[in-house]
Design a protein around this motif. Sequence first.
Motif, PDB file in Angstrom:
ATOM      1  N   ILE A 124      16.786   0.161  -8.022  1.00  0.00           N
ATOM      2  CA  ILE A 124      17.963  -0.401  -7.368  1.00  0.00           C
ATOM      3  C   ILE A 124      17.548  -0.974  -6.021  1.00  0.00           C
ATOM      4  O   ILE A 124      16.838  -0.316  -5.252  1.00  0.00           O
ATOM      5  N   ALA A 125      17.982  -2.184  -5.736  1.00  0.00           N
ATOM      6  CA  ALA A 125      17.725  -2.805  -4.434  1.00  0.00           C
ATOM      7  C   ALA A 125      19.009  -2.834  -3.623  1.00  0.00           C
ATOM      8  O   ALA A 125      20.078  -3.156  -4.154  1.00  0.00           O
ATOM      9  N   ILE A 126      18.908  -2.491  -2.358  1.00  0.00           N
ATOM     10  CA  ILE A 126      20.037  -2.579  -1.418  1.00  0.00           C
ATOM     11  C   ILE A 126      19.669  -3.637  -0.395  1.00  0.00           C
ATOM     12  O   ILE A 126      18.705  -3.478   0.360  1.00  0.00           O
ATOM     13  N   VAL A 137      21.327  -4.855  -7.922  1.00  0.00           N
ATOM     14  CA  VAL A 137      21.359  -5.135  -6.486  1.00  0.00           C
ATOM     15  C   VAL A 137      22.706  -4.696  -5.931  1.00  0.00           C
ATOM     16  O   VAL A 137      23.757  -5.024  -6.490  1.00  0.00           O
ATOM     17  N   ILE A 138      22.673  -3.919  -4.848  1.00  0.00           N
ATOM     18  CA  ILE A 138      23.890  -3.565  -4.113  1.00  0.00           C
ATOM     19  C   ILE A 138      23.864  -4.352  -2.806  1.00  0.00           C
ATOM     20  O   ILE A 138      22.945  -4.201  -1.998  1.00  0.00           O
ATOM     21  N   LYS A 139      24.864  -5.203  -2.618  1.00  0.00           N
ATOM     22  CA  LYS A 139      24.922  -6.067  -1.438  1.00  0.00           C
ATOM     23  C   LYS A 139      25.787  -5.421  -0.358  1.00  0.00           C
ATOM     24  O   LYS A 139      26.850  -4.875  -0.652  1.00  0.00           O
ATOM     25  N   PHE A 140      25.328  -5.498   0.882  1.00  0.00           N
ATOM     26  CA  PHE A 140      26.163  -5.039   1.988  1.00  0.00           C
ATOM     27  C   PHE A 140      26.250  -6.127   3.051  1.00  0.00           C
ATOM     28  O   PHE A 140      25.319  -6.916   3.231  1.00  0.00           O
ATOM     29  N   GLY A 141      27.392  -6.189   3.733  1.00  0.00           N
ATOM     30  CA  GLY A 141      27.581  -7.190   4.769  1.00  0.00           C
ATOM     31  C   GLY A 141      29.048  -7.346   5.106  1.00  0.00           C
ATOM     32  O   GLY A 141      29.902  -6.643   4.569  1.00  0.00           O
ATOM     33  N   GLN A 174       0.836  -1.212   0.000  1.00  0.00           N
ATOM     34  CA  GLN A 174       0.000   0.000   0.000  1.00  0.00           C
ATOM     35  C   GLN A 174       0.867   1.257   0.000  1.00  0.00           C
ATOM     36  O   GLN A 174       0.582   2.220  -0.727  1.00  0.00           O
ATOM     37  N   LEU A 175       1.931   1.261   0.792  1.00  0.00           N
ATOM     38  CA  LEU A 175       2.817   2.424   0.854  1.00  0.00           C
ATOM     39  C   LEU A 175       3.549   2.627  -0.473  1.00  0.00           C
ATOM     40  O   LEU A 175       3.774   3.768  -0.894  1.00  0.00           O
ATOM     41  N   CYS A 176       3.905   1.526  -1.131  1.00  0.00           N
ATOM     42  CA  CYS A 176       4.587   1.630  -2.428  1.00  0.00           C
ATOM     43  C   CYS A 176       3.665   2.170  -3.513  1.00  0.00           C
ATOM     44  O   CYS A 176       4.137   2.783  -4.474  1.00  0.00           O
ATOM     45  N   LYS A 177       2.377   1.952  -3.368  1.00  0.00           N
ATOM     46  CA  LYS A 177       1.428   2.530  -4.334  1.00  0.00           C
ATOM     47  C   LYS A 177       1.399   4.056  -4.190  1.00  0.00           C
ATOM     48  O   LYS A 177       1.156   4.782  -5.158  1.00  0.00           O
ATOM     49  N   ILE A 178       1.645   4.547  -2.974  1.00  0.00           N
ATOM     50  CA  ILE A 178       1.714   5.991  -2.740  1.00  0.00           C
ATOM     51  C   ILE A 178       3.046   6.546  -3.241  1.00  0.00           C
ATOM     52  O   ILE A 178       3.101   7.573  -3.917  1.00  0.00           O
ATOM     53  N   ALA A 179       4.134   5.854  -2.885  1.00  0.00           N
ATOM     54  CA  ALA A 179       5.481   6.345  -3.196  1.00  0.00           C
ATOM     55  C   ALA A 179       6.355   5.188  -3.678  1.00  0.00           C
ATOM     56  O   ALA A 179       7.138   4.632  -2.907  1.00  0.00           O
ATOM     57  N   PRO A 180       6.239   4.795  -4.942  1.00  0.00           N
ATOM     58  CA  PRO A 180       7.040   3.673  -5.448  1.00  0.00           C
ATOM     59  C   PRO A 180       8.522   4.010  -5.464  1.00  0.00           C
ATOM     60  O   PRO A 180       8.935   5.013  -6.045  1.00  0.00           O
ATOM     61  N   PRO A 181       9.349   3.195  -4.811  1.00  0.00           N
ATOM     62  CA  PRO A 181      10.771   3.541  -4.662  1.00  0.00           C
ATOM     63  C   PRO A 181      11.588   3.445  -5.955  1.00  0.00           C
ATOM     64  O   PRO A 181      11.367   2.552  -6.774  1.00  0.00           O
ATOM     65  N   ASP A 182      12.541   4.359  -6.093  1.00  0.00           N
ATOM     66  CA  ASP A 182      13.599   4.234  -7.092  1.00  0.00           C
ATOM     67  C   ASP A 182      14.738   3.401  -6.514  1.00  0.00           C
ATOM     68  O   ASP A 182      15.419   2.687  -7.238  1.00  0.00           O
ATOM     69  N   ILE A 183      14.925   3.549  -5.191  1.00  0.00           N
ATOM     70  CA  ILE A 183      15.927   2.775  -4.462  1.00  0.00           C
ATOM     71  C   ILE A 183      15.224   2.148  -3.268  1.00  0.00           C
ATOM     72  O   ILE A 183      14.673   2.862  -2.422  1.00  0.00           O
ATOM     73  N   ALA A 184      15.212   0.815  -3.215  1.00  0.00           N
ATOM     74  CA  ALA A 184      14.520   0.098  -2.139  1.00  0.00           C
ATOM     75  C   ALA A 184      15.543  -0.600  -1.257  1.00  0.00           C
ATOM     76  O   ALA A 184      16.380  -1.360  -1.751  1.00  0.00           O
ATOM     77  N   VAL A 185      15.467  -0.339   0.046  1.00  0.00           N
ATOM     78  CA  VAL A 185      16.448  -0.859   0.997  1.00  0.00           C
ATOM     79  C   VAL A 185      15.764  -1.789   1.999  1.00  0.00           C
ATOM     80  O   VAL A 185      14.740  -1.433   2.581  1.00  0.00           O
TER      81      VAL A 185
END
Length: 449
Positions: A221-223, A243-247, A176-187
């Motif tokens: 882009i997914a983080i 995809v940007i991977k962190f760890g 529902q929140l993504c329908k309001i503000a679909p992300p360009d970068i999703a973390v």
Amino acid sequence: MIPISIKQLISTINGKFIGKKFDNADFVGNFSIDTRTLKNDDIFIAIIGERFDGNDFIEEAFNKGASLVISSRPNINNEQIIEVENTNIALQNISSFLIKKINPKIIAITGSNGKTTTKELASMILRNYFSDKHVLVSKGNFNNNIGLPLTILGLKKEHKYILLEMGMNHKGEIDQLCKIAPPDIAVITNIGEAHIENFKSRDDIASAKKEILIGAKRKSIAILPAEDDYYDFLKSSSNIKKVIKFGFDKTCDISFYPNENLYSIKTKKIAIHSKLIGEHNRTNIMAAIAIGVALDIPCNEIKESLDGHVKISGRLEVKRLRKDILLIDDSYNANPSSMMRAIDVLAEYKSNKILVIGDMAELGNFAIKHHKDIAKYILEKKIDVVFGVGKMTKLTIDILGDIGRWYESNSDLTIDLEKLLKKECIVLIKGSRFMKMEQIVKGLESRNA
């Protein structure tokens, strides 16, 4: 606030209006959902919350100078009222309209832990590089279907980036929140067991968190946390271009070298001098760095933004009560994974270690298990003394035996805790929001002022 005509407003929220004739030259101004802060000429949206119905405050809104009211209460014969079926949906529709009109780059963060800390760290990077006037950041934990739209109502034409938290405690909320503000970068910071009372398993929580990737814009882009159990599941989303991977694994795009105390952005190592403590905050810093990388911000700018940044209130915030007594204020909130991480932090100290805990909320049928499991973890980490408050925490204290002390109230606990404090003590305080553990923090601070 971005100008919107009355005609546009009525169309956007599918409202009914019996007021005077209007045309496109009639523009409206700021919106408010709270009569206590409403200003003259604001439009009051009478949303319905868990504890109140905004429709009950319509008269007060007009007395304070509201120009219009958006209401879901039918048959109010008033030329200053726009009637809608659902005011909460009207709020969301207005925010969605503004997002489309301004078209900022949307960075959205979700996860069981670390959302707010990662957002605050990322905001430092964005504001430092792009300037304050181009960046809008959600306040506090405004991350639900009311808080997120309220943040968006603050959009101005000069905003080029908007940094949002997306929280959830039920399936479908992030969608529902993504329908309001679909992300360009999703973390996604991690997949834990927060809000598990509304889910059957962590698998279901992972599916709910994945909604941020499914609802992201095409070629977004997914983080993602590379070492999370659900990494492979999360990365398999058709909308994701990169995809940007962190760890902590050195093969990650963003990683950390503990022995050198250096962060690595691909092959470049940088030193960041942070006031945040705990290994999990290393992860939050990596996620924030990844946001900077996704926006093509140079490494030196990322470093400059995060070096020596201010502490974040109530999240492993280190304070000194007396010369030899440290207080670690982690009172903001708690769930099983964040509780264990806080215990890890306390266990690293050599001095007398005192843990103060309250109930963990929203665990449903898993509550007894998790509160008992925390006791086992405390014993494993060799914490010296544990003070507890809350019905479920009594289960924890009962298992701890001689090192545990249980209280019915925060005030009684604070009085006895103060008596126990001696030289070279480390006190860590943590519990869920409803336990109001900050009362204990404030009580100790006032007694040692």
